[in-house]
Design an enzyme around this catalytic site. Sequence first.
Site, PDB file in Angstrom:
ATOM      1  N   LYS A 197      41.099  31.497  30.435  1.00 29.52           N
ATOM      2  CA  LYS A 197      40.974  30.184  29.812  1.00 29.52           C
ATOM      3  C   LYS A 197      40.147  30.380  28.534  1.00 29.52           C
ATOM      4  CE  LYS A 197      40.660  29.653  34.575  1.00 29.52           C
ATOM      5  NZ  LYS A 197      42.048  29.631  34.911  1.00 29.52           N
TER       6      LYS A 197
ATOM      7  N   LYS B 143      32.254  29.521  37.593  1.00 30.92           N
ATOM      8  CA  LYS B 143      32.014  30.957  37.793  1.00 30.92           C
ATOM      9  C   LYS B 143      30.798  31.348  36.956  1.00 30.92           C
ATOM     10  CE  LYS B 143      36.667  30.664  38.617  1.00 30.92           C
ATOM     11  NZ  LYS B 143      37.513  29.507  38.361  1.00 30.92           N
TER      12      LYS B 143
ATOM     13  N   HIS C  27      45.281  34.299  34.051  1.00 35.98           N
ATOM     14  CA  HIS C  27      44.232  33.468  34.652  1.00 35.98           C
ATOM     15  C   HIS C  27      43.174  33.074  33.631  1.00 35.98           C
ATOM     16  CE1 HIS C  27      40.865  32.425  37.442  1.00 35.98           C
ATOM     17  NE2 HIS C  27      41.873  31.904  38.114  1.00 35.98           N
TER      18      HIS C  27
ATOM     19  N   ASP D 200      39.738  28.169  14.548  1.00 39.37           N
ATOM     20  CA  ASP D 200      39.579  28.634  13.167  1.00 39.37           C
ATOM     21  C   ASP D 200      39.200  30.104  13.184  1.00 39.37           C
ATOM     22  OD1 ASP D 200      40.414  26.276  12.020  1.00 39.37           O
ATOM     23  OD2 ASP D 200      38.409  25.436  11.848  1.00 39.37           O
TER      24      ASP D 200
ATOM     25  N   ASP E 178      18.046  37.968  36.867  1.00 30.95           N
ATOM     26  CA  ASP E 178      16.654  38.012  36.397  1.00 30.95           C
ATOM     27  C   ASP E 178      16.363  37.023  35.273  1.00 30.95           C
ATOM     28  OD1 ASP E 178      15.769  39.831  38.225  1.00 30.95           O
ATOM     29  OD2 ASP E 178      15.631  41.532  36.855  1.00 30.95           O
TER      30      ASP E 178
ATOM     31  N   HIS F 162      34.729  24.579  40.586  1.00 33.80           N
ATOM     32  CA  HIS F 162      35.556  25.657  40.050  1.00 33.80           C
ATOM     33  C   HIS F 162      34.751  26.617  39.173  1.00 33.80           C
ATOM     34  CE1 HIS F 162      39.324  27.071  37.774  1.00 33.80           C
ATOM     35  NE2 HIS F 162      39.571  27.353  39.042  1.00 33.80           N
TER      36      HIS F 162
END
Length: 496
Positions: A392, A152, A390, A397, A157, A150
């Site tokens: 996350k 991403k 979508h 704090d 470079d 899952h």
Amino acid sequence: MHKTANRPRTSALPPAVNTRLAHGVAAASGTRGGDESGFHLMHDGLSAFVARAVLVEEAEVSLDLQYYIYSDDICGRLLTAKLLQAADRGVRVRLLVDDLGTRLVNPWVSALANHPNMQIRVFNPVEGRSGLRRSLEQALDFGRINHRMHNKLLVADGLVMITGGRNIADGYFSNAEVEFLDVDTMAIGGVLADAAACFDDYWNHAVSVPVTELLLADDEDYSLEKLRGHLQAHLAAEARSEFHRALEGADLAQELAEAQVHFDWGAAQLLADPPQKATDPQSLAAEDFPAHQLKKALEQCRERVQIANAYLIPRQRGVALFEGLRRRAVQVQILTNGLGTTDEAVVHGAYARYRKPLLRSGVQLWELRPIADQRRRLHWFKGESRASLHAKIMVLDRDWAFIGSLNLDSRSVLRNTEIGLLMHCPAINRQLHDLFDEWTAPDCAWQLQLNAERKLRWHGRGEQGESVTVHRDPDSTLWQRLLCRVLGRLPVESQI
């Protein structure tokens, strides 16, 4: 499953030097120590697309991309065209995609994989590419197929990375009937070495299979020259698309080169599941998983926790964690999808069982509205779309923050592999806090509360600015509510 003895192992190339991007990153870093990292948030979809495209254009040495979904749509073909152009000018390109999220049945992929500077691998694939064979293997080998990559990640470079919640598909960049609200971060500095090493671990794992071992024989009819013509025709056809216009009008390449992109600096920890989580999770300790590391970070909070997450199935352990925080007077605020914005009815059915326990413990809970963020989107795109959360993210704090791919459900915690950045950076913390407040405003999200009879009520704002109270899941039909109630009773919580 596949023979690995003769499969070449490759590693991240050294970071580029004496290039336009290298000079810009060096200028942006200044005299900061090698352990510090710089962060630049991107919560606007078009800006996130432009950032990826510009990094591909600016790369002169290497590009490493790792995605759960890489779609053959407008933005996917645009990025593919730029990857091919990068390979043509000598950049080494490695693309790793998940087999379930990215169905590689497009015959042009074989031509792309034949480029001497481009390599494509598929993580944990099913050998049958389509039809009965694929379905049969999925059924017979469900224990293996049930674990997906899952992650991403894009690394250009060895100098700049992008990670967060976005896949490569139009909806993640604000051009679809359903627009995903999401957040990425561009990062430079010390964390890049960890990102490169993480990509290598996945790339060289036994279940990362070259597409040349998977594609059908008749795919050989497609040549690189034909592919270039195909992509050029696509670029011409989409010359007036919002993606093209945004990219043509962007100054990001020049701003990166001249160190004009603002980065906020701090310590960073790359939280990434080992690829073995998808093949032999029993061999790993709980401490190896990002979910465990985030749990420890949450337990150390003393003032506030703000979470925006697409899927929320906390289970009893999660409820207990939030209850413990509330007993210590830590403010806990959570935004997730409502029934009108979710793309997974079974997930919503499981989540719905935890709404009252969370509210009783003192957690403040919001559900996104379909109309969220509509005004900003209409600046670029014509017509309206339904919003869906979508992202996350976590605000911990006033100095820590997390951005990644990890949903708060059993699939992300126990089965899929995930990645994210845990950042000790008050400036990023403030930016995500402001974004959370924007997303939970009464015209963007419904706030859930229990009335005197302990029944759920949804509070928001109407079209004329008036206060609105709804007595059942807003923005939903009777059929949706019945379906979620039925699905919520199924014993499948550990699988979603």
